[in-house]
Design a protein around this motif. Structure first.
Motif, PDB file in Angstrom:
ATOM      1  N   SER A   1       0.838  -1.208   0.000  1.00  0.00           N
ATOM      2  CA  SER A   1       0.000   0.000   0.000  1.00  0.00           C
ATOM      3  C   SER A   1       0.869   1.252   0.000  1.00  0.00           C
ATOM      4  N   ARG A   2       1.936   1.206   0.778  1.00  0.00           N
ATOM      5  CA  ARG A   2       2.868   2.337   0.836  1.00  0.00           C
ATOM      6  C   ARG A   2       3.467   2.601  -0.541  1.00  0.00           C
ATOM      7  N   GLU A   3       3.876   1.549  -1.246  1.00  0.00           N
ATOM      8  CA  GLU A   3       4.475   1.737  -2.566  1.00  0.00           C
ATOM      9  C   GLU A   3       3.469   2.305  -3.563  1.00  0.00           C
ATOM     10  N   VAL A   4       2.227   1.815  -3.499  1.00  0.00           N
ATOM     11  CA  VAL A   4       1.190   2.359  -4.390  1.00  0.00           C
ATOM     12  C   VAL A   4       0.926   3.823  -4.056  1.00  0.00           C
ATOM     13  N   LEU A   5       0.840   4.136  -2.770  1.00  0.00           N
ATOM     14  CA  LEU A   5       0.618   5.526  -2.368  1.00  0.00           C
ATOM     15  C   LEU A   5       1.753   6.423  -2.864  1.00  0.00           C
ATOM     16  N   LEU A   6       2.978   5.970  -2.745  1.00  0.00           N
ATOM     17  CA  LEU A   6       4.108   6.787  -3.207  1.00  0.00           C
ATOM     18  C   LEU A   6       4.103   6.948  -4.729  1.00  0.00           C
ATOM     19  N   ALA A   7       3.585   5.936  -5.446  1.00  0.00           N
ATOM     20  CA  ALA A   7       3.420   6.097  -6.895  1.00  0.00           C
ATOM     21  C   ALA A   7       2.389   7.186  -7.182  1.00  0.00           C
TER      22      ALA A   7
END
Length: 336
Positions: free
Chosen positions: A225-231
């Protein structure tokens, strides 16, 4: 044999010419005003038909003349540039910008309107901070307003001790400008990100518009989720720095998310090329089920039934700080 190949080539070129004619006529209708656009489209259509006829009548000057005209039209089309400087409708007047310092995100221009009707609302723009170490997951909302084929997509990131952060990709309309899916092919609308409180972005659809909103808890870890949010963060800031055209097919509320999520590979079985259910976003739940992005132990119909939140949401005040928790009651969790 040579004759057959020639006929096939003529058929192919005819399809290309007629396709270019339809696209060019649409561009002129939607980019030029009133009777000028209609007249220009008719003239261009006549030129295209003449070009197609010339392919079969042995008059090469006709398709060549059309080709020159079409290249000129392409040059004009490519000169149309998106802008952030227009008289936007109030709810899309500001674009979010997100700063990151270590594990803390600060979202400026977060929308937190209070909607009574689509025309009656209180404007609130806020700055909020989120701790990336406290991200829990991500949820997806689909809002249906006209049949089952098309829905608007929202992605909401949930946090411990903070309200969810929700993103929407929208057509950035000017005041007095109406939405047309056909116009969306011809560089008429800019794209906008909205970062919002769920009481705003979901409440607009459940309360003010009375749409059929369905919620799906995504099978995604806090780290993913963190990686998607940062994208999202990276693309939100790119858009804030450089305007972008909205396109009905290629740059819309689902295709952009598809590329963002795919770029960080959350472990779902994405299909390539783009699945038609991503474009026909109303059918997205079936695609999510197939790629393993939602609960696998429940039938799709049950996930959809339990995910319908509109009726329950409308019993909750948009001023209730527990709105986000209450609309999730009864919605299947991401894991059994």
């Amino acid at each position: 044999m040579n004759r057959l190949l020639l006929v096939l080539l003529q058929l192919l070129l005819t399809i290309v010419v007629l396709g270019a004619t339809a696209w060019g006529a649409g561009l002129l209708i939607f980019r030029l005003s009133g009777t000028i656009g209609i007249a220009a489209a008719i003239g261009f259509g006549i030129a295209g038909i003449a070009g197609a006829i010339g392919l079969w009548s042995g008059a090469p000057r006709l398709p060549l003349s059309f080709a020159v005209l079409f290249v000129g039209l392409l040059g004009w089309w490519s000169s149309l540039l998106p802008s952030h400087d227009r008289d936007w409708i109030p709810e899309l007047a500001r674009l979010p910008q997100i700063a990151r310092e270590g594990d803390r995100l600060t979202v400026a221009n977060l929308r937190n309107f209070r909607w009574r009707t689509e025309a009656d609302y209180d404007q609130r723009w806020e700055t909020r901070s989120y701790d990336l170490t406290k991200i829990e997951g991500a949820d997806l909302f689909l809002s249906y307003w006209s049949g089952e084929a098309i829905a608007h997509l929202l992605v909401s990131f949930t946090f411990k001790e903070s309200p969810p952060l929700t993103f929407s990709i929208e057509v950035r309309r000017e005041k007095g400008e109406e939405w047309s899916s056909l116009a969306g092919f011809f560089r008429v609308y800019e794209m906008a990100y909205v970062a919002a409180d769920e009481r705003d972005i979901v409440g607009l659809r459940t309360h003010a518009r009375g749409e059929d909103v369905r919620m799906f808890r995504l099978r995604i870890s806090p780290e993913q989720s963190r990686e998607v949010l940062l994208a999202y963060v990276a693309d939100v800031n790119r858009l804030a720095a450089q305007p972008r055209w909205y396109n009905t097919i290629f740059t819309n509320c689902t295709t952009v998310v598809y590329r963002l999520v795919g770029s960080v590979a959350p472990g779902w079985s994405f299909t390539l090329p783009l699945d038609p259910r991503v474009v026909l976003s109303g059918y997205l739940p079936g695609y999510l089920k197939d790629i393993g992005a939602v609960r696998q132990d429940l039938p799709l119909g049950e996930l959809i039934r339990l995910g319908r939140i509109s009726e329950r949401a409308r019993t909750i005040s948009l001023d209730d700080p527990d709105f986000s928790r209450l609309i999730r009651e009864g919605v299947p969790s991401a894991q059994p």
